[in-house]
Design a protein around this motif. Sequence first.
Motif, PDB file in Angstrom:
ATOM      1  N   ALA A 188      20.326   6.163 -10.987  1.00 16.69           N
ATOM      2  CA  ALA A 188      21.001   7.432 -10.707  1.00 16.69           C
ATOM      3  C   ALA A 188      22.418   7.460 -11.290  1.00 16.69           C
ATOM      4  O   ALA A 188      22.885   8.500 -11.758  1.00 16.69           O
ATOM      5  CB  ALA A 188      21.048   7.660  -9.198  1.00 16.69           C
TER       6      ALA A 188
ATOM      7  N   ASN B  99      27.188   9.225   0.760  1.00 20.71           N
ATOM      8  CA  ASN B  99      27.998   8.036   0.561  1.00 20.71           C
ATOM      9  C   ASN B  99      29.395   8.563   0.244  1.00 20.71           C
ATOM     10  O   ASN B  99      29.565   9.274  -0.745  1.00 20.71           O
ATOM     11  CB  ASN B  99      27.455   7.218  -0.613  1.00 20.71           C
ATOM     12  CG  ASN B  99      28.302   5.996  -0.891  1.00 20.71           C
ATOM     13  OD1 ASN B  99      29.131   5.609  -0.075  1.00 20.71           O
ATOM     14  ND2 ASN B  99      28.089   5.379  -2.045  1.00 20.71           N
TER      15      ASN B  99
ATOM     16  N   ASP C 169      22.609  14.705  -5.133  1.00 18.95           N
ATOM     17  CA  ASP C 169      22.321  13.266  -5.187  1.00 18.95           C
ATOM     18  C   ASP C 169      21.606  12.869  -3.905  1.00 18.95           C
ATOM     19  O   ASP C 169      22.193  12.865  -2.823  1.00 18.95           O
ATOM     20  CB  ASP C 169      23.658  12.517  -5.352  1.00 18.95           C
ATOM     21  CG  ASP C 169      23.473  11.024  -5.578  1.00 18.95           C
ATOM     22  OD1 ASP C 169      22.417  10.485  -5.214  1.00 18.95           O
ATOM     23  OD2 ASP C 169      24.416  10.403  -6.110  1.00 18.95           O
TER      24      ASP C 169
ATOM     25  N   TYR D  25      19.884   8.363  -1.069  1.00 21.82           N
ATOM     26  CA  TYR D  25      19.645   7.737   0.247  1.00 21.82           C
ATOM     27  C   TYR D  25      18.656   8.525   1.108  1.00 21.82           C
ATOM     28  O   TYR D  25      18.585   8.304   2.323  1.00 21.82           O
ATOM     29  CB  TYR D  25      20.982   7.583   0.991  1.00 21.82           C
ATOM     30  CG  TYR D  25      21.946   6.669   0.273  1.00 21.82           C
ATOM     31  CD1 TYR D  25      21.850   5.287   0.402  1.00 21.82           C
ATOM     32  CD2 TYR D  25      22.921   7.184  -0.571  1.00 21.82           C
ATOM     33  CE1 TYR D  25      22.716   4.448  -0.296  1.00 21.82           C
ATOM     34  CE2 TYR D  25      23.788   6.356  -1.270  1.00 21.82           C
ATOM     35  CZ  TYR D  25      23.675   4.990  -1.123  1.00 21.82           C
ATOM     36  OH  TYR D  25      24.521   4.157  -1.811  1.00 21.82           O
TER      37      TYR D  25
ATOM     38  N   SER E 297      16.877   7.740  -6.763  1.00 25.39           N
ATOM     39  CA  SER E 297      16.881   6.340  -7.185  1.00 25.39           C
ATOM     40  C   SER E 297      15.921   5.484  -6.380  1.00 25.39           C
ATOM     41  O   SER E 297      15.664   5.757  -5.205  1.00 25.39           O
ATOM     42  CB  SER E 297      18.307   5.817  -6.985  1.00 25.39           C
ATOM     43  OG  SER E 297      18.376   4.454  -7.223  1.00 25.39           O
TER      44      SER E 297
ATOM     45  N   SER F 140      16.880   2.382  -6.068  1.00 28.35           N
ATOM     46  CA  SER F 140      17.781   1.272  -5.750  1.00 28.35           C
ATOM     47  C   SER F 140      17.797   0.928  -4.273  1.00 28.35           C
ATOM     48  O   SER F 140      17.534  -0.213  -3.884  1.00 28.35           O
ATOM     49  CB  SER F 140      19.205   1.602  -6.198  1.00 28.35           C
ATOM     50  OG  SER F 140      19.330   1.398  -7.576  1.00 28.35           O
TER      51      SER F 140
ATOM     52  N   ARG G  91      16.457  -1.842 -11.501  1.00 30.20           N
ATOM     53  CA  ARG G  91      16.929  -0.579 -12.085  1.00 30.20           C
ATOM     54  C   ARG G  91      15.817   0.439 -12.288  1.00 30.20           C
ATOM     55  O   ARG G  91      14.940   0.266 -13.139  1.00 30.20           O
ATOM     56  CB  ARG G  91      17.661  -0.787 -13.433  1.00 30.20           C
ATOM     57  CG  ARG G  91      18.748  -1.816 -13.461  1.00 30.20           C
ATOM     58  CD  ARG G  91      19.858  -1.534 -12.497  1.00 30.20           C
ATOM     59  NE  ARG G  91      20.457  -0.215 -12.698  1.00 30.20           N
ATOM     60  CZ  ARG G  91      20.877   0.555 -11.701  1.00 30.20           C
ATOM     61  NH1 ARG G  91      20.762   0.175 -10.436  1.00 30.20           N
ATOM     62  NH2 ARG G  91      21.410   1.724 -11.950  1.00 30.20           N
TER      63      ARG G  91
HETATM   64  N1  PLP Z   1      24.371   7.785  -5.967  1.00 26.31           N
HETATM   65  C1  PLP Z   1      24.981   7.307  -4.889  1.00 26.31           C
HETATM   66  C2  PLP Z   1      25.479   8.256  -3.872  1.00 26.31           C
HETATM   67  C3  PLP Z   1      25.158   5.932  -4.708  1.00 26.31           C
HETATM   68  O1  PLP Z   1      25.779   5.474  -3.628  1.00 26.31           O
HETATM   69  C4  PLP Z   1      24.673   5.047  -5.699  1.00 26.31           C
HETATM   70  C5  PLP Z   1      24.827   3.601  -5.570  1.00 26.31           C
HETATM   71  O2  PLP Z   1      25.454   3.051  -4.735  1.00 26.31           O
HETATM   72  C6  PLP Z   1      24.065   5.591  -6.818  1.00 26.31           C
HETATM   73  C7  PLP Z   1      23.928   6.963  -6.931  1.00 26.31           C
HETATM   74  C8  PLP Z   1      23.612   4.703  -7.931  1.00 26.31           C
HETATM   75  O3  PLP Z   1      22.266   4.455  -7.896  1.00 26.31           O
HETATM   76  P1  PLP Z   1      21.573   3.581  -8.995  1.00 26.31           P
HETATM   77  O4  PLP Z   1      21.569   2.169  -8.521  1.00 26.31           O
HETATM   78  O5  PLP Z   1      20.205   4.166  -9.109  1.00 26.31           O
HETATM   79  O6  PLP Z   1      22.327   3.711 -10.278  1.00 26.31           O
END
Ligand code: PLP
Length: 404
Positions: free
Chosen positions: A105, A175, A203, A206, A234, A236, A245
């Motif tokens: 992301a 976040n 975004d 989460y 994501s 992640s 990734r």
């Molecule tokens: N968006 C937010 C709000 C995040 O907190 C993070 C990572 O901490 C990401 C995107 C990044 O995600 P990715 O690991 O897929 O690059």
Amino acid sequence: MVKRNPNFKSLSENYLFPEVARRVKAFKHQNPHVELISLSIGDTSQPLSATISKMLKKKSEELGTHAGYHGYGPEQGALSLRKKIAHVFYSDTISPEEIFISDGAKCDIGRLQLLFGAQASIAVQDPTYPVYVDSKLIVGCHPIAYLPCTPQNNFFPDPKLLPAVDLLYLCSPNNPTGSTATKEQLKSIVSWAKKNGALIVYDAAYAAFIQDPDLPKSIYEIAGAKEVAIEVSSFSKFAGFTGIRLGWTVIPKGLRFEQYESVHQDYTRLITTFFNGASILSQAGAEAALSENGLEEIQRTINFYMENASLIRHALQIKGYKIYGGMNAPYLWVDFGEKKSWELFQHLMEETHLITTPGSGFGLCGEGFLRFSAFGTRQNIQKAIKHIETKWPRSLELMSPLPI
Ligand code: PLP
């Protein structure tokens, strides 16, 4: 000599986490025998699920054979994975062609800045994930509007107070604040975007941590959002792919620029120019993650992190702190009133050996807050709780000036 890209001058000297790391290193240098417990960076700690790990092994063995070898795949990602994402995350309301698989992301957030270019004005929540702002500053700064998100407005901007901008960045679950937008809040923003010819970059990295079934996991749960919103997401935090990734971005085909040009078409052009597709190993792992067994195993890990969140919440509540988030998000946002975040960070590191993330590193409205991450191992979380129980001052005691 080559001239430096002047946009880099607009970036602040230190990105938040390197500054946390620098302070931790300096403290450890002076106190080599002290064990510091970190609840700071939002990296995952639990191993990949068995289903994912088996698939990665199988796929890498296949790649070592003539029959199973594979070179480049499609830049937009394997159609089979795009179909699975459309099904699992969007109940087939999004077409696989609207999904672009990527290496994460964060990289997509950068690519979106290239798509819209320097002339696009943006608004972000304050506090915010710093990448929206920094990626904008790198492509060229049109003034950035910061929208205060505080306990007073339930951490969500009031559409009546929004400035005229091209792009509005929203992150939910958020976040750093751990707050999650309601359907009503998103409806109001979607109708604001329609009225004002703006686009929303949503975004949802989460989304899998949302526990309350009434809260939306995607902006596309809101009628009409496909006409005004891009969604970035994501694997992640959802599946522990922070190292492997894999992410994706949804660009609905109906999204249009001012002169009715297709946003989807330009993004396709951008991706096929700048990106050669996500690793086929991570894509195979992602497909395994979305299998029935994979999803079940992932859910257990998510539950584990959410139990961590509730353990931290409980320990802080007993000490009398005001806590936000941590119910539908893996972050807790703790309110320390008038105190300065970096002073709190330093004080709590030195006196109680706990590492947190200073709220002011996410924006001016984060001043006075600390972010706690629930992504640690259980052992780590239990140690942190012990420190909170035995070494942390009660909330009221922190109201007196800090001895720094
Ligand atoms: N968006 C937010 C709000 C995040 O907190 C993070 C990572 O901490 C990401 C995107 C990044 O995600 P990715 O690991 O897929 O690059």
